[in-house]
Design an enzyme around this catalytic site. Sequence first.
Site, mmCIF file in Angstrom:
data_model
loop_
_atom_site.group_PDB
_atom_site.id
_atom_site.type_symbol
_atom_site.label_atom_id
_atom_site.label_comp_id
_atom_site.label_asym_id
_atom_site.label_seq_id
_atom_site.Cartn_x
_atom_site.Cartn_y
_atom_site.Cartn_z
ATOM 1 N N GLU A 16 -0.283 -0.575 5.744
ATOM 2 C CA GLU A 16 0.924 0.153 6.656
ATOM 3 C C GLU A 16 0.868 1.522 6.862
ATOM 4 O O GLU A 16 0.960 2.285 7.816
ATOM 5 C CB GLU A 16 2.354 -0.212 6.221
ATOM 6 C CG GLU A 16 3.469 0.069 7.194
ATOM 7 C CD GLU A 16 3.699 1.490 7.077
ATOM 8 O OE1 GLU A 16 4.560 1.775 8.148
ATOM 9 O OE2 GLU A 16 3.795 2.143 5.998
ATOM 10 N N ASP A 68 0.812 -0.927 0.013
ATOM 11 C CA ASP A 68 0.048 -0.170 0.114
ATOM 12 C C ASP A 68 0.879 1.133 -0.041
ATOM 13 O O ASP A 68 2.034 1.247 0.375
ATOM 14 C CB ASP A 68 -0.931 0.145 1.173
ATOM 15 C CG ASP A 68 0.028 0.261 2.663
ATOM 16 O OD1 ASP A 68 0.670 -0.579 2.627
ATOM 17 O OD2 ASP A 68 -0.713 1.267 3.106
#
Length: 451
Positions: free
Chosen positions: A156, A92
């Site tokens: 994250e 991500d």
Amino acid sequence: MSSNPVAETVASLMPRAKAELTELVAFKSVADFDQFPKTESEGAARWVADALAAEGFQDVALLDTPDGTQSVYGYLPGPEGARTVLLYAHYDVQPPLDESAWTTPPFELTERDGRWYGRGAADCKGGVVMHLLALRALKANGGVPVHVKVIAEGSEEMGTGGLERYAEAHPDLLTADTIVIGDAGNFRVGLPTVTTTLRGMTMVRVSVDTLEGNLHSGQFGGAAPDALAALIRVLDSLRAEDGSTTVDGLPAGSGWEGLQYDEGQFRTDAKVLDGVELIGSGTVADRIWARPAVTVLGIDCPPVVGATPSVQASARALVSLRVPPGVDAAEATKLLQAHLEAHTPWGARVSSAQVGQGQPFRADPTSPAYQAMAEAMAVAYPGQEMQYAGQGGSIPLCNTLAALYPEAEILLIGLSEPEAQIHAVNESVSPEELERLAVTEALFLRNYATN
């Protein structure tokens, strides 16, 4: 880089690495599904899963984590009786911010001036490719001498804790003798660095309300309480005159005794405008690695274009607080929220809500894995010794893994050196650093298997 078979193999794989990073960067995998389609993150997760399966990983799985995102897991068995190493990265990315400010499109990997530009190129899709390169180099030169687990996180950057909660509920999944977190970076390009501390973080959304609705500033301004002005007062209370963070009851932090950060170099790395002072006191390393730091991430208020002459009835902001090792992030959150309430003027109604949290982290650099890493870096970076640095950012998973597996050694390396400009416009990765760190990781795995 001195010639050796592993380095030669990695060098030959760099065109493939660029092609793969191009594919991975193309996914707009921001784990904020109010802004970006969830299908983009799901596509990136499938890409990572397919890449692991193609390398012979077993038990490849898309793990549905409690925050609504997916982490990717795979297991590559090594020789019987070998140690187990967990390799971490995340797919991500941060939002691209103002896409018009990018020199080239943020989700198109573009080579320019010897660097590869694109959102996630360094943080941390490049980390996924780094792990793949290291493993391919070992497979081409005698095989992978350890059991390898790979985990690629899907949220994250949001700090929503999906993988942490999943790991706590499935503690056997990520067990390992050593964990390599591929989400840090060298102190500068060409200087091999392991990160031994991380600041923790908390994010709080604060809302201030003063009126039932906006009012005409000419008719009511001067007596009607302005919610936006009240919010500005609150936010200003979070800093001392020199810019140091001041949250009531929060320790001011300590000094940093490791690698130091030259102030002039920091000004250059941070692109501070001429004549503008740095904030805070102490050394730069003290301020960014060992002390708390508050940042106002955003304010909801009318934009200048289209604004009307009104007294604002409501305003809100998103506030980030970085906390150094030794400070509990949950306690820091309580102190921050109490501070916001205590410093709200005029009896304005104030409320706050936590939207993300991660604990600080401190590694043990005396462990055997660090010696294996130092030996690997000495080969990949000839003439350079491994340096120890802190990092101002947070990787919430580190503390979760340290708590779950207290005997595991944890090392942090990666591609996020200052020129990478992670989280900013025009993020980029140095392909030379990607190559050297892939060699480093491959040699580390070989060294660690025999140490």
